[in-house]
Motif scaffolding. Sequence first.
Motif, short mmCIF file in Angstrom:
data_model
loop_
_atom_site.label_atom_id
_atom_site.label_comp_id
_atom_site.label_asym_id
_atom_site.label_seq_id
_atom_site.Cartn_x
_atom_site.Cartn_y
_atom_site.Cartn_z
N UNK A 1 -24.85 27.11 -27.82
CA UNK A 1 -24.85 27.42 -29.25
C UNK A 1 -26.18 27.03 -29.88
N UNK A 2 -26.75 25.91 -29.43
CA UNK A 2 -28.04 25.47 -29.96
C UNK A 2 -29.14 26.45 -29.53
N UNK A 3 -29.09 26.86 -28.28
CA UNK A 3 -30.11 27.79 -27.76
C UNK A 3 -30.01 29.14 -28.47
N UNK A 4 -28.78 29.54 -28.79
CA UNK A 4 -28.60 30.82 -29.49
C UNK A 4 -29.27 30.81 -30.86
N UNK B 1 -24.01 37.35 -27.38
CA UNK B 1 -23.07 38.40 -27.00
C UNK B 1 -21.64 37.84 -26.99
N UNK B 2 -21.50 36.63 -26.43
CA UNK B 2 -20.18 36.02 -26.37
C UNK B 2 -19.62 35.81 -27.78
N UNK B 3 -20.49 35.33 -28.69
CA UNK B 3 -20.03 35.09 -30.06
C UNK B 3 -19.65 36.39 -30.76
N UNK B 4 -20.44 37.43 -30.49
CA UNK B 4 -20.18 38.71 -31.16
C UNK B 4 -18.90 39.39 -30.68
#
Lengths: 167, 553
Positions: free
Chosen positions: B154-157, B15-18
């Motif tokens: 970021x890895x978990x995403x 969500x943060x990345x989007x």
Amino acid sequence: MAKTKQQLSPIEIAAKKYARYRDPLIMVLHEIQTTRGYIPREAAFEIAKLLNVPLARIYEVITFYNYFRLKSPGKAVISVCTGTACHLKGADKLVKEFSEELDIEPGQTTDDGLFHLQSVRCVGCCGLAPVVVINEKTYGKLQPSQVPHVIAEWKEKFETETADAAS
Amino acid sequence: MPPVNIEKIKNDEIKRQNDFCCRIFVCASTGCISSQSMEAIDALEEAVKSHDLENEIEIVPTGCMGLCARGPLVRVEVAGQKPVLYETVDPMFARLVVSEHIRPALAKSVKDYAFKLPDFLKNRTVPLDIDFFAQQQKVVLANAGDIDPESIEAYIARDGYKALEKILLNMSPEQIIEQIEKSGLRGRGGGGFPVAKKWTFARQSQAEYKYVICNGDEGDPGAYMDRSILEADPHAVLEGVLIAAYATGAQEGIFYIRAEYPLAIERMKKAIRQAKRNKLLGKNILGTEFSFDCQIRLGAGAFVCGEETALIASIEGRRGTPRPRPPYPSVKGVWDMPTCLNNVETLANVPSILRNGGDWFAQWGTGSSKGTKVFALTGKVINSGLIEIPMGLSLREVVEKIGGGSSTAKEIKAVQTGGPSGGVIKREDLDLPVCYDRFQQAGSIMGSGGMIVMDQDDSMVDIASFYLGFTVDESCGKCAPCRIGGKQLLDLLEKISQGKGTKKDIESIKLLCEAMRSASLCGLGQTAPNPVVSTLTYFENEYLEKINSEVCK
């Protein structure tokens, strides 16, 4: 009475940092070399006492591994990569050029203590071959003709530093 | 305290990345940093700030994007538009990318149709559909260039630590080893030993305490696969270590990494700290009985320490000399405890195998070599860089399609694989598939992944001397065949190089090679003659030319 942190020598601090580690000798040597640039003799003595390792063992380890140095390397350490990719692209010519310009052989330091020249194993920037690393700065695709310029750049840097320190 | 909720971290991060309409990925691996990519990042940040676009644009420092010779590499992804990859981005150009590409592309009026790049920007792009990218298959490097390696979120995403959760909650160690067996995964450090076998031996060893060691002592000159993996995706390696530990019953992990790789060490340290903070390392991981801790040990510039028993000696604070096997480390390893020792790339493969199943991994490759392999493709080739290919792809496709062919006007003469333990594969044999056994039949080895392309200018006698000079330097001196044999061999090669050799010297060389191969204590000495034997087999004429040249005078 326990010493406070200010009273500890750099070696005691290093030994403390790895106190939890089993056989921390190599890690402590790394710590000393990172701060001092090499492993001074008195440091080896102190490590022997602190870690309870015979001095002969410590020198056995220091001299076995290429990474550890017994002498101060000078202000700028010039590492010419001699990995395969760099070899194919003329690393030997770079070593020769630095050697002639500074009038020292690989493994030696200039009389003024400014430059130390060494040929090193692959630094892992093969895409940029031939590569030379001076302290933290990497020069990719370096040509022998650029060598005098690179040396001048570092000399100038040291001169400014000295001038700054004086003023 | 409740165990960490991986799914929630994943969703929050996505969500943060989007929330950003544009993400700029900048390669921040050693290669690109050497070409000043950090300066490019600073310039991008400044430009984003000056255009007041901080809420729209995220700048992501990543691991290796592959095309190392053309760095710094910057990839721009504007939502709804095709990604654009720029090469050799200096600070000045970085500012132009923000002002002339991203800013107009984000403007509302053009959002509905593809933004057209002005020519001066377009000239510095690398098309993403070229063979260099299209022919690759990324498993180990799936996250390289796509995520910030210093962010566990970021890895978990990207489904990181999913495999760990899956095995801890649902699988027995035996089931894990079964999947690894199915995958056909073999050691990627050069030996090619089946991983499932190694894990089984370590599992069967009875002891109170066991170790897992990650071998990051990559010493092959001309290769940087492991460094790139550690720099690009340290959490994947860590997750691989955790899975290996659970499968073999180990309590502690040791990362042995070359001191010459400061960035890789820094990122691994950070990964360990983040994993601890998220309770993915430590006591009762994910609320299970499984507890595990890790430490990092530094190498100190000794090639022989890539050999497992020498590496163990080095961890124990001694000079890194190998010892005879058996006992193997899986029975008696570090501090005499059973130790499962795998290379970085091997371990980085493990999470995706467990996540997707062994069969998924085995879809690539040949009968005996499954999955993918990372190579450092360098030398006289246009696209020099880090690549990952499916096993079984022919060397010709690697060199000509991915590599783009010779970078000089000269024809390619040979491809060297396996570094100082490998050999050359001549141009006529380039149709050979990338495969452990086929390489061995051709007199070379798969090795850890160095692949060096040589053209007509490169003398094979010189190449043999170069590699042998390396192994002679790096010989630990413990056994005579390696210590003395190597030196004798090198002297003979130098004699030939100087035009003073005789035909009898070639016979002596062959004899010495055989003696070193059969009588040396460890892999270093046993394989040291390989570059000599293979150049002599395929390019004997070059040796004879050197010998005869003096006779003619």
